[in-house]
Scaffold this motif. Structure first.
Motif, PDB file in Angstrom:
ATOM      1  N   CYS A  97       3.634   1.443  58.114  1.00 29.45           N
ATOM      2  CA  CYS A  97       4.101   2.703  57.484  1.00 29.45           C
ATOM      3  C   CYS A  97       5.128   3.325  58.512  1.00 29.45           C
ATOM      4  CB  CYS A  97       2.624   3.566  58.095  1.00 29.45           C
ATOM      5  SG  CYS A  97       2.925   5.672  57.829  1.00 29.45           S
ATOM      6  N   GLU A  98       5.671   4.406  58.172  1.00 24.71           N
ATOM      7  CA  GLU A  98       6.840   4.920  58.635  1.00 24.71           C
ATOM      8  C   GLU A  98       6.363   5.559  60.323  1.00 24.71           C
ATOM      9  OE1 GLU A  98       7.146   9.499  56.935  1.00 24.71           O
ATOM     10  OE2 GLU A  98       7.270   7.857  55.715  1.00 24.71           O
ATOM     11  N   ASP A 107       0.109   0.409  56.790  1.00 23.20           N
ATOM     12  CA  ASP A 107       0.256   1.327  55.743  1.00 23.20           C
ATOM     13  C   ASP A 107      -0.884   1.308  54.525  1.00 23.20           C
ATOM     14  OD1 ASP A 107       0.695   3.756  54.074  1.00 23.20           O
ATOM     15  OD2 ASP A 107       2.535   2.629  52.949  1.00 23.20           O
ATOM     16  N   TRP A 146      -2.660   9.081  58.998  1.00 18.10           N
ATOM     17  CA  TRP A 146      -1.326   9.511  58.718  1.00 18.10           C
ATOM     18  C   TRP A 146      -0.957  10.750  59.550  1.00 18.10           C
ATOM     19  CZ3 TRP A 146       1.800  10.059  53.725  1.00 18.10           C
ATOM     20  CH2 TRP A 146       3.147   9.638  54.052  1.00 18.10           C
ATOM     21  N   HIS A 156      -5.480   4.256  56.148  1.00 13.21           N
ATOM     22  CA  HIS A 156      -4.423   4.963  56.953  1.00 13.21           C
ATOM     23  C   HIS A 156      -3.969   6.552  56.592  1.00 13.21           C
ATOM     24  CE1 HIS A 156      -1.356   5.302  60.099  1.00 13.21           C
ATOM     25  NE2 HIS A 156      -0.448   5.587  59.053  1.00 13.21           N
ATOM     26  N   VAL A 157      -3.380   6.219  55.157  1.00 17.09           N
ATOM     27  CA  VAL A 157      -3.019   7.686  54.746  1.00 17.09           C
ATOM     28  C   VAL A 157      -4.034   8.674  54.556  1.00 17.09           C
ATOM     29  CG1 VAL A 157      -2.206   8.482  52.632  1.00 17.09           C
ATOM     30  CG2 VAL A 157      -1.324   6.343  53.186  1.00 17.09           C
ATOM     31  N   PHE A 201       0.709   1.438  48.768  1.00 13.57           N
ATOM     32  CA  PHE A 201       0.510   1.467  49.899  1.00 13.57           C
ATOM     33  C   PHE A 201       1.362   0.018  50.250  1.00 13.57           C
ATOM     34  CE2 PHE A 201      -3.353   3.256  48.225  1.00 13.57           C
ATOM     35  CZ  PHE A 201      -3.148   4.534  48.511  1.00 13.57           C
ATOM     36  N   ASN A 202       2.017   0.202  51.702  1.00  8.14           N
ATOM     37  CA  ASN A 202       2.818  -1.237  51.911  1.00  8.14           C
ATOM     38  C   ASN A 202       1.957  -2.186  52.073  1.00  8.14           C
ATOM     39  OD1 ASN A 202       5.162   0.354  51.586  1.00  8.14           O
ATOM     40  ND2 ASN A 202       5.430   0.555  53.988  1.00  8.14           N
ATOM     41  N   LYS A 224       3.856  10.282  48.263  1.00  9.68           N
ATOM     42  CA  LYS A 224       3.908   8.789  48.090  1.00  9.68           C
ATOM     43  C   LYS A 224       2.976   8.159  46.776  1.00  9.68           C
ATOM     44  CE  LYS A 224       2.446   5.526  50.548  1.00  9.68           C
ATOM     45  NZ  LYS A 224       2.895   4.701  51.806  1.00  9.68           N
TER      46      LYS A 224
END
Length: 242
Positions: free
Chosen positions: A173-174, A179, A188, A183-184, A158-159, A238
């Motif tokens: 996140c993109e 991120d 997301w 969130h994922v 995770f960023n 990811k």
């Protein structure tokens, strides 16, 4: 076993006048232990050695009587033993404990200390959302895999985590959100449709898919939620990046 050891000690002190004796017990466990000396406890070994040495001097026999079967003397022995065990004024005649008992006590103390730290710690709260204490029920949760653990701890690809440990400079996140593991799992957009499907499946079973980590506490005792969580985590590419 202690009672038997005391009886043998008494006999040894009177072996000059007692030449034949039958010892009666209602404990099959004790008699079995004296026949199995592969890994004896200290008390077991002491009792066995007393019996072997005494048997060289007198005729010694062991018998078993069923407990609570109307044997007057056996019932009296039970009552005397219980009275002595509950009498605080009676000094212990044996103070050693089996190694297995000590290890069990130490393990219990360690677990209780671990649970208390788990409950009061200020770190690891993401994982605590999933598991109320460290002694979870695998029948409900199943085994955790590498992908689940990343989402349960927040430590993974995770960023936000990579930025925190100095690997990258950007935590976005993109989809422009931060991120994080939460969130994922819950927000997301890439998995929006899959979350809708999961919501329907859980709703059919009377459950609601949580929308954040705080709400996980409401379903963490449900096997259906863990199945959904496992399925989701294994679809997130990811999480598979080293």
């Amino acid at each position: 076993m202690i009672a038997l050891r005391q009886a043998l000690t008494y006999l040894r002190g009177h072996s000059d006048i007692i030449k034949e004796c039958s010892i009666v017990t209602d404990s099959q466990l004790v008699l079995t232990a004296l026949r199995n000396m592969r890994q004896p406890t200290t008390l077991q070994l002491e009792t066995w050695e007393l019996a072997v040495n005494l048997a060289r001097e007198i005729s010694l026999r062991f018998h078993r009587t069923p407990s609570h079967s109307g044997n007057e003397k056996n019932d009296a022995a039970d009552q005397l033993a219980k009275a002595a065990a509950t009498d605080q004024a009676t000094a212990p005649i044996y103070k050693l404990a089996p190694r297995a008992h000590v290890k069990r006590r130490l393990r219990n103390f360690s677990l209780e200390a671990w649970k208390e730290r788990w409950r009061t710690a200020t770190t690891g709260r993401t994982t605590a959302s999933f598991l109320p204490d460290p002694c979870y029920d695998r029948k409900i949760t199943g085994d955790f895999d590498f992908y689940m653990v990343q989402l349960m701890t927040g430590h993974g690809n995770f960023n936000s985590y990579l930025k925190r440990i100095g690997k990258i400079d950007n935590d976005l996140c993109e989809c422009d959100g931060t991120d994080t593991s939460e969130h994922v799992l819950f927000h997301w957009v890439l998995f929006a449709q899959q979350r809708i499907v999961a919501d329907r499946v859980l709703a059919a079973r009377g459950l609601r898919r949580p929308a954040n980590y705080r709400e996980v506490t409401e379903v963490r005792d449900e096997r259906d939620w863990w199945d959904d969580f496992r399925s989701f985590s294994n679809r997130v590419d990811k999480l598979k990046v080293n």
